[in-house]
Design an enzyme around this catalytic site. Sequence first.
Site, PDB file in Angstrom:
ATOM      1  N   HIS A 198      43.342  36.148  38.284  1.00 49.46           N
ATOM      2  CA  HIS A 198      43.251  35.783  37.087  1.00 49.46           C
ATOM      3  C   HIS A 198      43.161  37.042  36.262  1.00 49.46           C
ATOM      4  CE1 HIS A 198      42.333  33.506  33.491  1.00 49.46           C
ATOM      5  NE2 HIS A 198      41.382  33.871  33.203  1.00 49.46           N
ATOM      6  N   ASN A 208      28.912  41.667  34.265  1.00 47.66           N
ATOM      7  CA  ASN A 208      29.074  40.345  34.688  1.00 47.66           C
ATOM      8  C   ASN A 208      28.461  39.846  35.977  1.00 47.66           C
ATOM      9  OD1 ASN A 208      29.414  39.708  31.824  1.00 47.66           O
ATOM     10  ND2 ASN A 208      31.557  39.025  32.370  1.00 47.66           N
ATOM     11  N   VAL A 219      33.714  30.398  35.754  1.00 46.69           N
ATOM     12  CA  VAL A 219      34.416  30.546  34.767  1.00 46.69           C
ATOM     13  C   VAL A 219      34.562  32.292  34.060  1.00 46.69           C
ATOM     14  CG1 VAL A 219      35.111  29.981  32.230  1.00 46.69           C
ATOM     15  CG2 VAL A 219      34.512  28.117  34.193  1.00 46.69           C
ATOM     16  N   GLY A 239      25.360  29.029  30.076  1.00 47.07           N
ATOM     17  CA  GLY A 239      26.065  29.826  29.224  1.00 47.07           C
ATOM     18  C   GLY A 239      26.366  28.796  27.987  1.00 47.07           C
ATOM     19  N   ALA A 240      25.636  28.893  26.746  1.00 47.08           N
ATOM     20  CA  ALA A 240      25.875  28.164  25.609  1.00 47.08           C
ATOM     21  C   ALA A 240      26.741  28.845  24.623  1.00 47.08           C
ATOM     22  CB  ALA A 240      24.618  27.615  24.794  1.00 47.08           C
ATOM     23  N   HIS A 258      30.828  29.974  23.605  1.00 44.24           N
ATOM     24  CA  HIS A 258      32.114  29.087  22.987  1.00 44.24           C
ATOM     25  C   HIS A 258      32.369  28.439  24.247  1.00 44.24           C
ATOM     26  CE1 HIS A 258      31.959  30.586  19.067  1.00 44.24           C
ATOM     27  NE2 HIS A 258      32.504  32.040  19.380  1.00 44.24           N
ATOM     28  N   VAL A 259      32.725  29.017  25.263  1.00 48.47           N
ATOM     29  CA  VAL A 259      33.338  28.373  26.380  1.00 48.47           C
ATOM     30  C   VAL A 259      32.631  27.315  27.085  1.00 48.47           C
ATOM     31  CG1 VAL A 259      34.234  28.438  28.805  1.00 48.47           C
ATOM     32  CG2 VAL A 259      35.026  30.315  27.307  1.00 48.47           C
TER      33      VAL A 259
END
EC number: 1.1.1.37
Length: 310
Positions: free
Chosen positions: A174, A94, A117, A7-8, A10-11
Amino acid sequence: MKITVIGAGHVGATAAHRIAEQQLANTVVLFDILEGIPQGKALDMYESGPVGLFDTKVYGTTDYNDTADSDIILITAGMARKPGMSREDLLMKNATIVKEVTDQVVRFSKNPIIIMVSNPLDIMTHVGYIRSKLPKERVLGMAGVLDSARFRSFIAEELNVSMRDINAFVLGGHGDSMVPVVKYTSVAGIPLTELMAQDTIEQLVDRTRKGGAEIVNYLKNGSAYYAPASSAVEMIDAIVNDRKRILPCSALLEGQYGINNVYIGAPVKLGKNGIEQILEIDLDAPELDALRKSAAIVEENCNNLASLLA
């Protein structure tokens, strides 16, 4: 040491850059399905090396073959939250993404440590564990480090003291059911309850639970990434350097705290083999009840994914 970031966005990109800057790996691979995005960001990171004084090789790719033989895989892929969305709203979309990603990465890396994440975090960590078939010690989620960091930052701001002097644990899922454990929260060893009024503590606890949503509401189109990326890299540092850090992470509980076969935030010892120990600390009755209720929410959502994971 080879670390792949899936995954490119922001995180993922922020985490990849921090990994490179801290030279936690010889090679960092940034993967994304969008051609050009990971390659461009990886090249930009690599070109910052002479200024950042690091020699880490950073590559971008859309080919899972390039992730082969990774030691650690950080999965950040998935849709981001939008205003009004809960982490659970992201569940099915997801879960499908994380299932596909996990199936692919374990084809090319036989015994990696997977750090999740993607949200909803604890449930996606469960998806990664089921699909990867890796030992439970090698599949964990980044949640408590981030939630604890938020709690610590709010305390430091309220008391006008250094963040370095704040110790805090946030356990549980979370999400809105997370459990900030005030009894283990201190400032330079001084219990928080001696420095702050109870109503103020409760306000900060509530703000911690809503910390992600607060940022989403500001950004309008996106979610937090600096703090999540930094939290993930703290976990990676503990593993790469075998630091035996005690950090709150999403781990598979098997009887601890009266919780069975559920990924939930708990204090763990992190070292070169991943989760080396789950610590069962003493919790007050309301905290233990809240932790179990949090686990029940995660378990219910995981059960809803049974057909997808079959």
